[in-house]
Design an enzyme around this catalytic site. Sequence first.
Site, PDB file in Angstrom:
ATOM      1  N   HIS A   1      52.058 -36.349  31.289  1.00 35.84           N
ATOM      2  CA  HIS A   1      53.533 -36.405  31.384  1.00 35.84           C
ATOM      3  C   HIS A   1      54.142 -36.288  29.987  1.00 35.84           C
ATOM      4  CE1 HIS A   1      57.135 -38.701  33.240  1.00 35.84           C
ATOM      5  NE2 HIS A   1      57.154 -37.463  33.615  1.00 35.84           N
TER       6      HIS A   1
ATOM      7  N   TRP B   1      64.705 -45.274  28.257  1.00 30.72           N
ATOM      8  CA  TRP B   1      63.296 -45.714  28.216  1.00 30.72           C
ATOM      9  C   TRP B   1      62.994 -46.268  26.834  1.00 30.72           C
ATOM     10  CZ3 TRP B   1      58.516 -44.569  31.071  1.00 30.72           C
ATOM     11  CH2 TRP B   1      58.746 -44.222  32.402  1.00 30.72           C
TER      12      TRP B   1
ATOM     13  N   LEU C   1      59.421 -41.101  23.391  1.00 25.68           N
ATOM     14  CA  LEU C   1      58.325 -40.796  24.319  1.00 25.68           C
ATOM     15  C   LEU C   1      57.061 -41.443  23.778  1.00 25.68           C
ATOM     16  CD1 LEU C   1      59.239 -37.088  24.933  1.00 25.68           C
ATOM     17  CD2 LEU C   1      58.920 -38.743  26.762  1.00 25.68           C
TER      18      LEU C   1
ATOM     19  N   SER D   1      48.809 -42.490  30.213  1.00 26.85           N
ATOM     20  CA  SER D   1      47.446 -42.061  30.565  1.00 26.85           C
ATOM     21  C   SER D   1      47.442 -40.686  31.230  1.00 26.85           C
ATOM     22  CB  SER D   1      46.843 -43.093  31.539  1.00 26.85           C
ATOM     23  OG  SER D   1      47.747 -43.247  32.626  1.00 26.85           O
ATOM     24  N   THR D   2      48.649 -40.088  31.361  1.00 28.63           N
ATOM     25  CA  THR D   2      48.681 -38.752  32.002  1.00 28.63           C
ATOM     26  C   THR D   2      49.230 -37.719  31.008  1.00 28.63           C
ATOM     27  OG1 THR D   2      50.983 -38.936  32.716  1.00 28.63           O
ATOM     28  CG2 THR D   2      49.291 -39.916  34.172  1.00 28.63           C
TER      29      THR D   2
ATOM     30  N   SER E   1      64.215 -39.211  28.461  1.00 29.61           N
ATOM     31  CA  SER E   1      64.252 -38.098  27.499  1.00 29.61           C
ATOM     32  C   SER E   1      64.337 -36.742  28.192  1.00 29.61           C
ATOM     33  CB  SER E   1      63.012 -38.147  26.609  1.00 29.61           C
ATOM     34  OG  SER E   1      63.065 -39.313  25.801  1.00 29.61           O
ATOM     35  N   TYR E   2      63.762 -36.664  29.395  1.00 24.88           N
ATOM     36  CA  TYR E   2      63.813 -35.378  30.111  1.00 24.88           C
ATOM     37  C   TYR E   2      65.256 -34.977  30.392  1.00 24.88           C
ATOM     38  CZ  TYR E   2      63.275 -31.881  33.741  1.00 24.88           C
ATOM     39  OH  TYR E   2      63.375 -30.723  34.464  1.00 24.88           O
ATOM     40  N   GLU E   3      66.144 -35.929  30.560  1.00 26.42           N
ATOM     41  CA  GLU E   3      67.555 -35.665  30.862  1.00 26.42           C
ATOM     42  C   GLU E   3      68.389 -35.336  29.608  1.00 26.42           C
ATOM     43  OE1 GLU E   3      65.916 -38.312  32.447  1.00 26.42           O
ATOM     44  OE2 GLU E   3      65.759 -36.976  34.178  1.00 26.42           O
TER      45      GLU E   3
ATOM     46  N   ARG F   1      58.641 -46.467  13.335  1.00 24.35           N
ATOM     47  CA  ARG F   1      59.614 -45.417  13.004  1.00 24.35           C
ATOM     48  C   ARG F   1      61.057 -45.817  13.289  1.00 24.35           C
ATOM     49  NH1 ARG F   1      54.909 -44.045  13.246  1.00 24.35           N
ATOM     50  NH2 ARG F   1      54.007 -42.240  12.178  1.00 24.35           N
TER      51      ARG F   1
HETATM   52  O1  LIG Z   1      57.242 -41.308  31.104  1.00 21.73           O
HETATM   53  N1  LIG Z   1      57.586 -41.700  30.036  1.00 21.73           N
HETATM   54  C1  LIG Z   1      58.839 -41.591  29.461  1.00 21.73           C
HETATM   55  C2  LIG Z   1      59.970 -41.048  30.119  1.00 21.73           C
HETATM   56  N2  LIG Z   1      59.888 -40.636  31.407  1.00 21.73           N
HETATM   57  C3  LIG Z   1      61.048 -40.413  32.251  1.00 21.73           C
HETATM   58  C4  LIG Z   1      61.585 -38.983  32.148  1.00 21.73           C
HETATM   59  O2  LIG Z   1      62.165 -38.767  30.860  1.00 21.73           O
HETATM   60  C5  LIG Z   1      62.664 -38.748  33.217  1.00 21.73           C
HETATM   61  O3  LIG Z   1      63.724 -39.663  33.013  1.00 21.73           O
HETATM   62  C6  LIG Z   1      62.144 -38.900  34.623  1.00 21.73           C
HETATM   63  O4  LIG Z   1      60.976 -38.091  34.777  1.00 21.73           O
HETATM   64  C7  LIG Z   1      63.165 -38.486  35.687  1.00 21.73           C
HETATM   65  O5  LIG Z   1      63.590 -37.163  35.473  1.00 21.73           O
HETATM   66  N3  LIG Z   1      61.150 -40.928  29.463  1.00 21.73           N
HETATM   67  C8  LIG Z   1      61.258 -41.346  28.173  1.00 21.73           C
HETATM   68  O6  LIG Z   1      62.347 -41.234  27.573  1.00 21.73           O
HETATM   69  N4  LIG Z   1      60.185 -41.869  27.508  1.00 21.73           N
HETATM   70  C9  LIG Z   1      58.978 -42.007  28.100  1.00 21.73           C
HETATM   71  O7  LIG Z   1      58.028 -42.485  27.442  1.00 21.73           O
END
Ligand SMILES: O=Nc1c(NC[C@H](O)[C@H](O)[C@H](O)CO)[nH]c(=O)[nH]c1=O
Length: 166
Positions: free
Chosen positions: A98, A27, A91, A95-96, A61-63, A137
């Site tokens: 998340h 992302w 990240l 607007s949420t 980033s979640y992964e 940054r």
């Molecule tokens: O939503 N914004 C972002 C994001 N969402 C995806 C999340 O990390 C994950 O890949 C999915 O939810 C699937 O698991 N991931 C980022 O690295 N930066 C963001 O700004």
Amino acid sequence: MAVKGLGQIDQQYDGSKLRIGIIHARWNRSVIDALVKGAIARMQELGVPESSIIVETVPGSYELPYGTKRFVEREKKNGTPLDAVIPIGVLIKGSTMHFEYISDSVTHALMNLQDKVHIPVIFGLLTCMTEEQALARAGIDAAHSMHNHGEDWGACAVEMALKFGP
Ligand SMILES: O=Nc1c(NC[C@H](O)[C@H](O)[C@H](O)CO)[nH]c(=O)[nH]c1=O
């Protein structure tokens, strides 16, 4: 005078014997690529051979926490263990909520990962309120260009690996 930032590391480290992993999300790719480039450049300045910098990617980033754990385990299993790993993600607040949930949970997960993988896990997650903050940054926003944080993460990885490696 700016007081923030890593500044100069406290001695010239020799990274020539190190093997360092970078695992980055995909992302906000233009910012990610600048951060990765900065980390690689700084590690090469500190003597880490390009062939000893292993780059892996995950969707977002979640992964990063799970991907980092499996990346370190895979390299160890292959007989090419990493001395440090730099997870990199960007990240940007939407607007949420998340952003808040991912930022907080990934930060804690990456910090705690060090006790599981037993190598330094450098904190390479940018948590930005705006795109401009992220660009600055990564050193790619001409108007407000700041230090490319990826360079700091590269230097940090070398120092931590040499001082506290296995
Ligand atoms: O939503 N914004 C972002 C994001 N969402 C995806 C999340 O990390 C994950 O890949 C999915 O939810 C699937 O698991 N991931 C980022 O690295 N930066 C963001 O700004």
